[in-house]
Design an enzyme around this catalytic site. Structure first.
Site, short mmCIF file in Angstrom:
data_model
loop_
_atom_site.label_atom_id
_atom_site.label_comp_id
_atom_site.label_asym_id
_atom_site.label_seq_id
_atom_site.Cartn_x
_atom_site.Cartn_y
_atom_site.Cartn_z
N ALA A 152 41.77 68.09 44.53
CA ALA A 152 41.44 69.37 45.16
C ALA A 152 42.61 70.34 45.03
CB ALA A 152 41.12 69.14 46.63
N ARG A 180 46.74 74.94 22.14
CA ARG A 180 46.58 74.00 23.25
C ARG A 180 46.07 72.66 22.73
NH1 ARG A 180 49.03 77.41 25.15
NH2 ARG A 180 48.73 78.68 27.02
N TYR A 223 50.82 78.52 39.41
CA TYR A 223 49.98 77.32 39.37
C TYR A 223 50.83 76.11 38.98
CZ TYR A 223 46.92 73.85 37.27
OH TYR A 223 46.34 72.67 36.91
N1 UDP Z 1 41.92 82.24 26.47
C1 UDP Z 1 41.45 83.33 25.75
N2 UDP Z 1 40.33 83.96 26.18
C2 UDP Z 1 39.64 83.56 27.30
C3 UDP Z 1 40.12 82.44 28.02
C4 UDP Z 1 41.27 81.80 27.58
O1 UDP Z 1 42.06 83.74 24.75
O2 UDP Z 1 38.63 84.21 27.64
C5 UDP Z 1 43.14 81.55 26.01
C6 UDP Z 1 44.24 81.46 27.06
O3 UDP Z 1 45.05 82.61 27.02
C7 UDP Z 1 44.98 80.19 26.61
C8 UDP Z 1 43.87 79.33 26.02
O4 UDP Z 1 42.77 80.21 25.73
O5 UDP Z 1 45.88 80.50 25.60
C9 UDP Z 1 43.38 78.25 26.97
O6 UDP Z 1 43.13 78.86 28.22
P1 UDP Z 1 42.38 78.13 29.40
O7 UDP Z 1 42.26 79.12 30.52
O8 UDP Z 1 41.13 77.51 28.88
O9 UDP Z 1 43.34 76.93 29.79
P2 UDP Z 1 44.91 76.91 30.22
O10 UDP Z 1 45.68 76.77 28.93
O11 UDP Z 1 45.21 78.14 30.97
O12 UDP Z 1 45.00 75.68 31.06
#
Ligand code: UDP
Length: 346
Positions: free
Chosen positions: A84, A229, A151
């Site tokens: 959570a 990623r 975060y």
């Molecule tokens: N991202 C993007 N467009 C979106 C959502 C995410 O370009 O609408 C990019 C974001 O900037 C990151 C990657 O996709 O580089 C993964 O983002 P996500 O929020 O899925 O996961 P995070 O890496 O934040 O845990």
């Protein structure tokens, strides 16, 4: 569906576990795995971002905050799996207090409730965001911890709290640092509202729910300029949680009382935002238009895991590592949800 549960190996020692956040994405998949292995599960979730119908049948459900864990826990529990939390990088930059209050405040209360009830095993849902912008790739657990957003900072603070609790009060704990969790497991999948993560957003474009996907930044120091990623299948991730609990309960004591083991969970392969979008095009057959957008605050350019420690110490063997397969499972889930919504079911 391609992601149908395959049937878990029955647990050698069936136990009783509290799953905080078990109405959310990862928590519900882990709760389902625990039940399939023959464990008893209580889910504690305030439904702030989770869904009542995501709690697996067979789990006892208590609606409440992590801060209410003392109401639920007693000595009959063998351990806690703690999911959570708020988990959006961008939101954490806009509203950091929300992350400190909930993620850190809730965990403080959980640790003291566990101590008072004599529950001495914990699996914690940590994150790659604890490392920040890594100096080396892939990222090992001894990399510098320098989160670039609240975060990641809030999760790192909880990891430090857990280490102290292990040393001072004999807790056994495993923190699992997730890279980018994706895919679905049968009827359990990603349902944020509003959606914030890349793969479900791109799938919404393929479903005609959005016109295009915004690509947040194309001038990063990566091969195609978009962020890289490491995408890991949620079912592989779930299996690591059961292995972590086993490592704390078995006789040989790989993670004995007083020990805090931190393990990365990822596949060791990086994919750029553009590669993800291209994979969605191949899986769905939809053209998925892109729109250039500014960088999102707090985003590191590249996050790719070394999960050697989880393989070595937990015996973890991810088996769903192909990005197209991960996207296919998420796509099957998204289409099944859409059919349910059309039929008027929640
Ligand atoms: N991202 C993007 N467009 C979106 C959502 C995410 O370009 O609408 C990019 C974001 O900037 C990151 C990657 O996709 O580089 C993964 O983002 P996500 O929020 O899925 O996961 P995070 O890496 O934040 O845990």
């Amino acid at each position: 569906m391609t992601a149908s549960p395959r049937g878990a190996t029955p647990a050698a020692h069936p136990g009783k576990y509290l799953v905080t956040g078990g109405a959310g994405y990862v928590g519900s998949v882990v709760a389902a795995h625990l039940l399939e292995a023959g464990h008893s599960v209580t889910v504690l979730d305030d439904l702030s971002t989770g869904f009542r119908d995501a709690v697996p049948a067979g789990a006892v459900f208590t609606e409440g905050r992590v801060q209410d864990a003392a109401r639920v826990l007693d000595a009959s529990y063998d351990g806690v799996l703690h999911f959570a939390a708020h988990s959006q990088v961008g939101e954490s930059v806009q509203d950091p207090g929300k992350y400190w209050r909930n993620n850190v405040g809730g965990s403080i209360e959980l640790l003291s409730a566990m101590r008072e009830a004599g529950v001495r095993r914990l699996v914690f849902s940590s994150t790659a965001a604890t490392y920040g912008e890594p100096a080396d790739t892939p990222i090992h657990e001894d990399a510098a911890e320098a989160p670039t957003n609240p975060y990641g900072a809030s999760k790192l603070a909880v990891d430090h709290m857990i280490s102290g609790e292990c040393r001072a009060h004999g807790l056994a704990a495993v923190s699992l640092r997730y890279f980018n969790v994706a895919g679905a497991y049968g009827s359990y999948g990603e349902r944020h509202d509003p959606e914030s993560h890349l793969i479900p957003i791109v799938l919404q474009v393929a479903q005609g729910r959005r016109e295009s996907v915004s690509v947040f930044g194309d001038d990063y120091p990566t091969p195609d300029g978009t962020c890289v990623r490491d995408y890991i299948h949620v079912a592989d991730l779930a299996e690591a949680h059961l292995l972590a609990m086993t490592a704390m309960t078995e006789d040989e004591g790989r993670v004995p009382s007083g020990t805090h083991l931190v393990c990365n969970l990822g596949n060791g392969n990086g994919f750029s935002v553009r590669e993800v979008v291209e994979t969605v095009r191949k899986v769905t057959g939809h053209p998925v238009p892109e729109a250039a957008a500014p960088r999102r605050d707090g985003d590191p350019a590249q996050l790719v895991a070394s999960a050697e420690r989880a393989v070595r110490q937990l015996g973890w063997r991810p088996s769903r590592t192909d990005l197209a397969g991960i996207v296919q499972d998420a796509w099957d889930f998204a289409r099944a949800r859409a059919r349910q919504e059309q039929a008027g079911r929640p």
